[in-house]
Scaffold this motif. Structure first.
Motif, short mmCIF file in Angstrom:
data_model
loop_
_atom_site.label_atom_id
_atom_site.label_comp_id
_atom_site.label_asym_id
_atom_site.label_seq_id
_atom_site.Cartn_x
_atom_site.Cartn_y
_atom_site.Cartn_z
N PHE A 89 2.62 -2.81 -2.21
CA PHE A 89 1.94 -3.74 -3.10
C PHE A 89 2.69 -4.01 -4.39
N SER A 100 0.64 2.10 1.44
CA SER A 100 0.64 1.10 2.49
C SER A 100 1.77 1.37 3.46
N THR A 105 0.55 -4.19 5.19
CA THR A 105 1.06 -5.26 4.32
C THR A 105 1.11 -6.59 5.06
#
Length: 112
Positions: A89, A100, A105
């Motif tokens: 992010f 993530s 994503t």
């Protein structure tokens, strides 16, 4: 960790029992697992860095700094080191501290 990357156990499985999900992006790669919270893991990373061309890490922003493994510290060992820091992010914004990986994503961005 026991069993390695969790994606090794994601279906579908290819002949021989390997996960197709894991196999596609990881075929022919060599890897090692280091516990970077353990002084022995940090020492080994520093020794590997001395001989490396590139280090790629994908922790949340600031994690490598907290571990004492920032670009500043590792480039002292190897001034020619290319240090690539990737996060799901980005370095700032409201989700910067969330972990993530590629599939998350892609899904959140609409690319999937």
């Amino acid at each position: 960790p026991p069993g390695g990357d969790d994606t090794r156990r994601f279906p579908p499985f290819v002949p021989g029992g390997e996960s197709g999900y894991f196999f596609v992006p990881n075929r022919n790669k060599k890897s090692v697992v280091l516990d970077l919270k353990d002084p022995r893991g940090k020492d080994l990373l520093r020794r590997l860095t001395a001989r490396a061309d590139v280090l790629v890490e994908n922790y949340r922003p600031g994690v490598m700094d907290k571990l004492g493994l920032s670009y500043a510290s590792l480039s002292e060992i190897n001034p020619g080191l290319v240090y690539c820091s990737v996060s799901g992010f980005g370095l700032d914004g409201p989700l910067r501290d969330r972990p993530s990986f590629d599939a998350v994503t892609q899904a959140l961005s609409g690319a999937m």
